[in-house]
Design a protein around this motif. Structure first.
Motif, PDB file in Angstrom:
ATOM      1  N   ASP A 156       0.792  -1.221   0.000  1.00 48.78           N
ATOM      2  CA  ASP A 156       0.000   0.000   0.000  1.00 48.78           C
ATOM      3  C   ASP A 156       0.833   1.285   0.000  1.00 48.78           C
ATOM      4  O   ASP A 156       0.349   2.325  -0.433  1.00 48.78           O
ATOM      5  CB  ASP A 156      -0.930   0.022   1.227  1.00 48.78           C
ATOM      6  CG  ASP A 156      -1.983  -1.080   1.158  1.00 48.78           C
ATOM      7  OD1 ASP A 156      -2.207  -1.602   0.043  1.00 48.78           O
ATOM      8  OD2 ASP A 156      -2.549  -1.428   2.205  1.00 48.78           O
ATOM      9  N   GLY A 157       2.044   1.247   0.458  1.00 48.88           N
ATOM     10  CA  GLY A 157       2.788   2.481   0.647  1.00 48.88           C
ATOM     11  C   GLY A 157       3.693   2.841  -0.522  1.00 48.88           C
ATOM     12  O   GLY A 157       3.814   2.126  -1.527  1.00 48.88           O
ATOM     13  N   ARG A 158       4.353   3.994  -0.350  1.00 49.61           N
ATOM     14  CA  ARG A 158       5.279   4.488  -1.364  1.00 49.61           C
ATOM     15  C   ARG A 158       6.486   3.559  -1.519  1.00 49.61           C
ATOM     16  O   ARG A 158       7.068   3.469  -2.589  1.00 49.61           O
ATOM     17  CB  ARG A 158       5.729   5.901  -0.994  1.00 49.61           C
ATOM     18  CG  ARG A 158       6.763   6.496  -1.921  1.00 49.61           C
ATOM     19  CD  ARG A 158       7.178   7.868  -1.451  1.00 49.61           C
ATOM     20  NE  ARG A 158       6.113   8.839  -1.659  1.00 49.61           N
ATOM     21  CZ  ARG A 158       5.972   9.518  -2.802  1.00 49.61           C
ATOM     22  NH1 ARG A 158       6.781   9.318  -3.807  1.00 49.61           N
ATOM     23  NH2 ARG A 158       5.005  10.414  -2.901  1.00 49.61           N
ATOM     24  N   GLN A 159       6.851   2.886  -0.415  1.00 52.75           N
ATOM     25  CA  GLN A 159       8.014   2.020  -0.463  1.00 52.75           C
ATOM     26  C   GLN A 159       7.864   0.944  -1.536  1.00 52.75           C
ATOM     27  O   GLN A 159       8.839   0.555  -2.170  1.00 52.75           O
ATOM     28  CB  GLN A 159       8.239   1.364   0.904  1.00 52.75           C
ATOM     29  CG  GLN A 159       9.489   0.516   1.023  1.00 52.75           C
ATOM     30  CD  GLN A 159      10.770   1.326   0.877  1.00 52.75           C
ATOM     31  OE1 GLN A 159      10.769   2.545   1.135  1.00 52.75           O
ATOM     32  NE2 GLN A 159      11.840   0.673   0.464  1.00 52.75           N
TER      33      GLN A 159
END
Length: 353
Positions: A156-159
């Motif tokens: 889900d995240g930018r990573q």
């Protein structure tokens, strides 16, 4: 420096999307959509080069079937705004040989399968190698032996996006080096590389340009097909191959042969003259007994069957009757003699027939 492009996006039911339809479109396939009770039909797409599904360890075998996989994903998501899948789409460098496209796409998919995702990838190219690219659809839930578990929150995240960009840079550059190509791609922006250059803008697909490219490619293929057909050898009437350039002359020769007047053919009278002469010579050289010779002399001139065994016997009987002067006794040949003046009947004249 080769062009770098990678994009990560979500396929969400809240946007009116269907993951079955999306998977069918990317794979160029026909998939039954159980939720919508219809077929998602994208069969016949000519720009789909290859597609495959890579499974994580412990995944059930049915997930390798595209229909079962994505219908199960649709069934596992209950929310009307559910995120159905994550897509990683990236461009293949034009410098990368075509033979390396499938290995690099599979390497990217295997990297995500190792992280627990089911990765369904497809390679697209319109035939011009103008924009070859890969689509990878990733499931969003933990894969278990029974099906799907909870959501994978690490996606889900930018990573996740940063890691995807770095992963493609490493795999693509390894493939370019293996192919002996002295170029590389860089996932970093111009600002991070401290380059005073304007970043390129990804325009996305332009329907008019894509339609024009497909039309140009279709015309090229048709031209190549006509040229190839003209270069193929053509068999002449005898079966020998001739070059198409000589076809016109061969056709003219064939027509001249058809319309040429044939010299009159002399026909032997009454069939085969040689055979007739041979038969006559055999008959002339035949040895006859005295009785057969007599029967031949007595036979009518137009009787041709006197040589058969049956007719020879009949002729011998006739000859015997003639020699003994008894044939006048036959009922068919008897003629009553008129009585004499004295009223007495006399013997018939044996010389009469």
């Amino acid at each position: 420096m080769a062009i770098y492009h990678l994009n990560v996006k979500n396929i969400s039911r809240g946007d009116g999307r269907s993951i079955v339809t999306a998977a069918a479109y990317r794979a160029g396939a026909i998939l039954p959509n159980e939720t919508e009770e219809r077929l998602s039909d994208f069969d016949g797409r000519r720009d789909v080069i290859a597609h495959d599904i890579r499974l994580p360890a412990g995944a059930p075998e049915w997930m390798a079937d595209r229909t079962q996989l994505w219908n199960a994903v649709e069934a596992a998501e209950k929310r009307k705004d559910a995120r159905l899948a994550k897509e990683v789409e990236f461009a293949l460098p034009r410098e990368l040989p075509r033979t390396a496209w499938l290995p690099v796409a599979r390497a990217m998919a295997d990297a995500y399968a190792a992280q627990g995702f089911v990765a369904d990838f497809a390679i697209h190219d319109d035939g011009t190698q103008h924009n070859p690219h890969v689509h990878i659809l990733l499931t969003t839930r933990v894969v278990t032996a029974q099906g799907f578990g909870p959501k994978i929150r690490s996606a889900d995240g930018r990573q996740f996006v940063t890691e995807a960009r770095a992963l493609w840079e490493r795999i693509a550059n390894d493939a370019l080096r293996a192919a002996g190509v002295a170029v590389a791609i860089d996932s970093r922006s111009y600002a991070k590389r401290k380059l005073d250059r304007e970043p390129g803008q990804h325009r996305g697909p332009n329907p008019d340009e894509r339609r024009a490219r497909r039309e140009r490619q279709r015309e090229r293929e048709q031209t190549m097909q006509r040229d190839n057909d003209h270069d193929l050898p053509v068999p002449d009437p005898d079966g020998s191959p001739i070059h198409p350039k000589e076809l016109h002359a061969a056709e003219r020769r064939m027509l001249d042969e058809v319309h040429r007047e044939e010299p009159p053919v002399l026909q032997e009278p009454n069939g085969d003259l040689h055979s007739a002469r041979t038969a006559v010579d055999q008959q002339n050289n035949r040895e006859l007994s005295e009785d057969e010779a007599a029967a031949y002399r007595l036979a009518p001139e137009n009787a041709l069957d006197w040589l058969t065994e049956q007719n020879v016997q009949e002729d011998m009987q006739v000859l015997e009757r003639w020699e003994n002067h008894l044939d006048w006794l036959e009922l068919d040949n008897r003629r009553p003699s008129p009585p004499s003046e004295d009223g007495a009947w006399h013997e018939p004249d044996q010389s009469r027939r």
